[in-house]
Design a protein around this motif. Sequence first.
Motif, mmCIF file in Angstrom:
data_model
loop_
_atom_site.group_PDB
_atom_site.id
_atom_site.type_symbol
_atom_site.label_atom_id
_atom_site.label_comp_id
_atom_site.label_asym_id
_atom_site.label_seq_id
_atom_site.Cartn_x
_atom_site.Cartn_y
_atom_site.Cartn_z
ATOM 1 N N SER A 70 -6.862 1.327 -0.602
ATOM 2 C CA SER A 70 -8.065 2.044 -0.189
ATOM 3 C C SER A 70 -8.686 1.307 0.990
ATOM 4 O O SER A 70 -8.908 0.096 0.926
ATOM 5 N N ASP A 116 -11.172 -6.584 -1.482
ATOM 6 C CA ASP A 116 -11.813 -6.661 -2.804
ATOM 7 C C ASP A 116 -13.067 -7.524 -2.748
ATOM 8 O O ASP A 116 -13.355 -8.326 -3.641
ATOM 9 N N GLU A 134 -8.856 -2.890 -2.346
ATOM 10 C CA GLU A 134 -9.933 -2.199 -1.650
ATOM 11 C C GLU A 134 -10.247 -2.973 -0.368
ATOM 12 O O GLU A 134 -10.648 -4.140 -0.422
#
Length: 216
Positions: A70, A116, A134
């Motif tokens: 992501s 992250d 992420e």
Amino acid sequence: MSVEQPESTAPPEGSVEESSSDPSRRAFIASTAVVGGAVVTSGLAVGPSVFGAEAAAAAEAAPTSRVSLSVNGRRHTVTVDNRTSLLDLLREHLDLTGSKKGCNAGACGACTVLVDGRRVNSCLTLAVRLDGAEITTVEGLAKGERLHPLQQAFIDQDAFQCGFCTPGQIMSGVGCVQEGHTGSPEEIREFRSGNICRCGCYVKIVRAVEQAAHGK
């Protein structure tokens, strides 16, 4: 009665006889040529170096992996060469060019992003190791037309000049605030020491981080 002696066939003194079975050095050189990268010797053509061929074959057969991650809240699934850095994935595959390629050796911080929630040098981070991660880049900080508080602070404090390092400076500053390393100007400088500004805007950058962290 006289007998006619056969005419001598010995080479003149000082000369070297050339044998058809043992060509002279000059003849050998004349029969050797390099044409278009191939060596032609006495009618035998030898192609490009086997080492070059091996390198080309290795490049064609470079292992790849499928990575799903992501980036700024949007899921991407891409197939990349296993040697691809996160920075190259962002810039060349996802067209997110905010993160800059400065030294490409982890020494300047221009490529800083959050993985992250943690600050990383994306030029030193392999993309294949981030499956499911992420990622936040400078493009993902603003909410529509509303800038992130640190982006606004950089404008308020005039904390940039040429702007090349600014995306990495801002991302490192965001990480610094999230980590709670903003207790003093000295602490901010210490925990952002990996980000280089060649224009020397360090004082204003520290002020911008203080503004974003404490509303100063």
